[in-house]
Design a protein around this motif. Structure first.
Motif, PDB file in Angstrom:
ATOM      1  N   MET A 377      -8.299  -4.920 -58.611  1.00 43.70           N
ATOM      2  CA  MET A 377      -7.724  -6.260 -58.748  1.00 43.70           C
ATOM      3  C   MET A 377      -7.181  -6.510 -60.156  1.00 43.70           C
ATOM      4  O   MET A 377      -6.212  -7.245 -60.334  1.00 43.70           O
ATOM      5  N   ALA A 378      -7.790  -5.874 -61.135  1.00 40.61           N
ATOM      6  CA  ALA A 378      -7.371  -6.086 -62.532  1.00 40.61           C
ATOM      7  C   ALA A 378      -6.273  -5.134 -62.974  1.00 40.61           C
ATOM      8  O   ALA A 378      -5.842  -5.192 -64.133  1.00 40.61           O
ATOM      9  N   SER A 379      -5.770  -4.289 -62.071  1.00 43.34           N
ATOM     10  CA  SER A 379      -4.814  -3.266 -62.510  1.00 43.34           C
ATOM     11  C   SER A 379      -3.598  -3.126 -61.600  1.00 43.34           C
ATOM     12  O   SER A 379      -2.963  -2.073 -61.587  1.00 43.34           O
ATOM     13  N   ARG A 380      -3.258  -4.173 -60.862  1.00 45.27           N
ATOM     14  CA  ARG A 380      -2.077  -4.110 -59.987  1.00 45.27           C
ATOM     15  C   ARG A 380      -0.844  -4.716 -60.645  1.00 45.27           C
ATOM     16  O   ARG A 380       0.258  -4.582 -60.112  1.00 45.27           O
ATOM     17  N   HIS A 381      -0.972  -5.410 -61.754  1.00 49.97           N
ATOM     18  CA  HIS A 381       0.141  -6.157 -62.341  1.00 49.97           C
ATOM     19  C   HIS A 381       0.875  -5.350 -63.400  1.00 49.97           C
ATOM     20  O   HIS A 381       0.297  -4.499 -64.073  1.00 49.97           O
ATOM     21  N   ARG A 382       2.134  -5.631 -63.541  1.00 52.55           N
ATOM     22  CA  ARG A 382       2.939  -5.041 -64.608  1.00 52.55           C
ATOM     23  C   ARG A 382       3.137  -6.016 -65.768  1.00 52.55           C
ATOM     24  O   ARG A 382       3.373  -5.585 -66.896  1.00 52.55           O
ATOM     25  N   SER A 383       3.065  -7.314 -65.500  1.00 51.24           N
ATOM     26  CA  SER A 383       3.375  -8.281 -66.554  1.00 51.24           C
ATOM     27  C   SER A 383       2.348  -9.393 -66.701  1.00 51.24           C
ATOM     28  O   SER A 383       2.150  -9.892 -67.804  1.00 51.24           O
ATOM     29  N   GLY A 384       1.711  -9.831 -65.621  1.00 53.43           N
ATOM     30  CA  GLY A 384       0.782 -10.936 -65.735  1.00 53.43           C
ATOM     31  C   GLY A 384      -0.257 -10.966 -64.634  1.00 53.43           C
ATOM     32  O   GLY A 384       0.027 -10.605 -63.491  1.00 53.43           O
ATOM     33  N   LEU A 385      -1.479 -11.401 -64.994  1.00 53.53           N
ATOM     34  CA  LEU A 385      -2.590 -11.510 -64.050  1.00 53.53           C
ATOM     35  C   LEU A 385      -3.345 -12.804 -64.315  1.00 53.53           C
ATOM     36  O   LEU A 385      -3.697 -13.107 -65.457  1.00 53.53           O
ATOM     37  N   VAL A 386      -3.598 -13.564 -63.238  1.00 53.23           N
ATOM     38  CA  VAL A 386      -4.442 -14.757 -63.323  1.00 53.23           C
ATOM     39  C   VAL A 386      -5.646 -14.536 -62.417  1.00 53.23           C
ATOM     40  O   VAL A 386      -5.494 -14.279 -61.220  1.00 53.23           O
ATOM     41  N   VAL A 387      -6.848 -14.627 -62.995  1.00 56.61           N
ATOM     42  CA  VAL A 387      -8.092 -14.492 -62.251  1.00 56.61           C
ATOM     43  C   VAL A 387      -8.618 -15.891 -61.949  1.00 56.61           C
ATOM     44  O   VAL A 387      -8.739 -16.715 -62.851  1.00 56.61           O
ATOM     45  N   VAL A 388      -8.938 -16.150 -60.693  1.00 56.34           N
ATOM     46  CA  VAL A 388      -9.435 -17.457 -60.261  1.00 56.34           C
ATOM     47  C   VAL A 388     -10.876 -17.300 -59.810  1.00 56.34           C
ATOM     48  O   VAL A 388     -11.216 -16.333 -59.115  1.00 56.34           O
ATOM     49  N   SER A 389     -11.739 -18.278 -60.179  1.00 51.32           N
ATOM     50  CA  SER A 389     -13.149 -18.136 -59.828  1.00 51.32           C
ATOM     51  C   SER A 389     -13.895 -19.454 -59.939  1.00 51.32           C
ATOM     52  O   SER A 389     -13.477 -20.361 -60.669  1.00 51.32           O
ATOM     53  N   ARG A 390     -15.004 -19.547 -59.224  1.00 55.98           N
ATOM     54  CA  ARG A 390     -15.997 -20.567 -59.522  1.00 55.98           C
ATOM     55  C   ARG A 390     -16.635 -20.226 -60.869  1.00 55.98           C
ATOM     56  O   ARG A 390     -16.639 -19.071 -61.303  1.00 55.98           O
ATOM     57  N   ASP A 391     -17.210 -21.246 -61.531  1.00 54.35           N
ATOM     58  CA  ASP A 391     -17.683 -21.039 -62.907  1.00 54.35           C
ATOM     59  C   ASP A 391     -19.095 -20.472 -63.009  1.00 54.35           C
ATOM     60  O   ASP A 391     -19.657 -20.400 -64.098  1.00 54.35           O
ATOM     61  N   HIS A 392     -19.670 -20.023 -61.881  1.00 59.22           N
ATOM     62  CA  HIS A 392     -21.047 -19.529 -61.908  1.00 59.22           C
ATOM     63  C   HIS A 392     -21.140 -18.034 -62.219  1.00 59.22           C
ATOM     64  O   HIS A 392     -22.250 -17.496 -62.329  1.00 59.22           O
ATOM     65  N   VAL A 393     -20.010 -17.344 -62.330  1.00 61.11           N
ATOM     66  CA  VAL A 393     -20.033 -15.884 -62.399  1.00 61.11           C
ATOM     67  C   VAL A 393     -20.920 -15.376 -63.532  1.00 61.11           C
ATOM     68  O   VAL A 393     -21.763 -14.488 -63.328  1.00 61.11           O
TER      69      VAL A 393
END
Length: 439
Positions: A377-393
């Motif tokens: 999931m962290a390595s499919r982008h060429r220019s930009g990545l936005v990670v979305v999550s609940r804040d409990h991680v």
């Protein structure tokens, strides 16, 4: 590519060419995401054909096999056969690609025959091939590799060890202590077994990812590599707000300075929603729409162009969550690709918006903590990545104690995954890439 990078790549290719010319039995090549693995494989296959060798290529999916055929079709002088199921509908893959369903119809002389690993393992080969190349080899289980023994006595395996382990739909506990467990990734067993010694090589360049993204995923690997991109040449620059303010806009603004940002939303005191998180699904879709509404420009080296829907990909770990995001996308459905990380392996987009694998999961399992899903999931982008999550991680990771239930002498995959998740999240926080939204 710099002169030094080109020299290292040429040296790697030359060692593999020598291995093929000398009819070496086994070669394993480790490569980071977006390193040009398939390009190298095709270069080697073309060389083998030029040396009058009969070549087979095993891909992990039909889509990957079709893509390999299309790319081979662009190489003049290479005869290609697409080895497919009799039930599959023929696809036009290029003028020099022939559709074949019967093993006896495969080309007998110097040519390339391309099929899935499962196809190669389930048919009787009339005449073995001189060499079998395996693409995305870390997605192939040892059992599948054994079935391919009838295809050829010589193998070249190229893949990304950071990807998701092979998916096995049956209980595998009985084989956990086996020296060659049938469910484990074939390249791992080959590299661990001295009786299977062969050529080992590493690719050390990542062509896809921006500089800061390489730094984020490098700890997932046991060999070093560096970005081909220069600092500042890959970015997503959002423009005016169109008179509307979104609370997550600062996360999009960050993409003009660094390629990765994250947005978190509060977790209900009673815990996150079970299975499907409507709030996170809606937020993920809103981020996609907002990137387009703000007229973002995406830079990939010297290529700077307006961001289009087909440039964007979305991923969550469960299909029900992806379905919820897809519904929220509305008019962008079927244009923005939404898939699980398993189906994103081998693919890329200019911009990715992903739901963190632990979002909504207060009691993670080994499945959730496997490094491979986060890595993909962290390595499919060429220019930009936005990670979305609940804040409990972060709280969830702090409260989790790995049980170390692996057999004696085997790697602690869950413990390693827990550590990798912690380091990834801590790096986002240390670089001030986390945008925390209010309730």
């Amino acid at each position: 590519m710099s002169g030094a990078d080109r020299a290292r790549y040429d040296q790697l290719a030359a060692s593999l060419v020598q291995h093929i010319d000398e009819r070496g039995r086994l070669a394993v090549v480790k490569a980071p995401p977006g390193s040009g693995k398939t390009y190298l494989l095709l270069q080697l296959a073309e060389h083998a054909v030029a040396r009058s060798q009969r070549v087979a290529i095993g891909a992990q999916t039909n889509a990957q096999a079709d893509d390999i055929c299309r790319r081979l079709s662009a190489r003049p002088g290479v005869s290609v056969a697409r080895f497919a199921s009799a039930q599959a509908l023929p696809v036009d893959l290029g003028p020099n690609v022939r559709w074949v369903v019967a093993p006896g119809d495969l080309p007998p002389g110097p040519a390339v025959s391309v099929g899935t690993v499962s196809k190669w393992g389930l048919v009787d080969i009339v005449e073995p091939f001189d060499v079998l190349f395996i693409d995305e080899a870390w997605q192939m289980a040892w059992a599948d590799f054994m079935l391919c023994g009838q295809v050829s006595e010589r193998f070249v395996l190229i893949g990304d060890p950071g990807q998701i382990p092979p998916v096995v739909p049956i209980e595998v506990q009985r084989w956990e202590t086996a020296p060659r467990a049938p469910h484990r990734a074939a390249p791992d067993l080959i590299l661990e077994d001295r009786n299977l010694s062969g050529l080992e090589a590493n690719m050390d360049i990542c062509r896809r990812l921006p500089v800061d993204a390489v730094a984020l995923v490098q700890p997932f690997y046991d060999f070093p590599f560096h970005p081909l991109a220069e600092p500042g040449e890959r970015y997503v620059r959002v423009n005016g707000s169109n008179g509307v303010h979104a609370e997550f806009d600062p996360a999009l603004d960050l993409l003009g300075e660094q390629s990765v940002s994250a947005v978190t939303v509060p977790t209900d005191p009673e815990g996150p929603p079970f299975e499907v998180d409507p709030g996170v699904a809606a937020l993920t879709a809103k981020i996609v729409h907002r990137l387009l509404d703000r007229g973002a420009d995406v830079a990939d080296g010297e290529d700077v162009r307006p961001l289009e829907p087909e440039h964007i990909g979305v991923s969550a770990t469960h299909r029900v969550m992806n379905a919820a995001i897809d519904r929220e996308l509305g008019g962008l459905r079927r244009t923005v690709r939404v898939e699980t990380p398993e189906r994103w392996q081998g693919l890329e987009r200019k911009v990715m918006v992903v739901v963190h694998p632990l979002s909504g999961n207060a009691a993670p399992s080994g499945f959730d903590l496997t490094t491979g899903r986060l890595c993909v999931m962290a390595s499919r982008h060429r220019s930009g990545l936005v990670v979305v999550s609940r804040d409990h991680v972060r709280r969830t990771l702090d409260g989790y104690i790995p049980a170390a239930e692996q057999p004696v002498g085997h790697p602690d995959i869950v413990g390693r995954g827990h550590f990798d998740h912690m380091m990834f999240w801590e790096q986002l926080a240390a670089d001030r890439r986390l945008i925390e939204l209010s309730a």
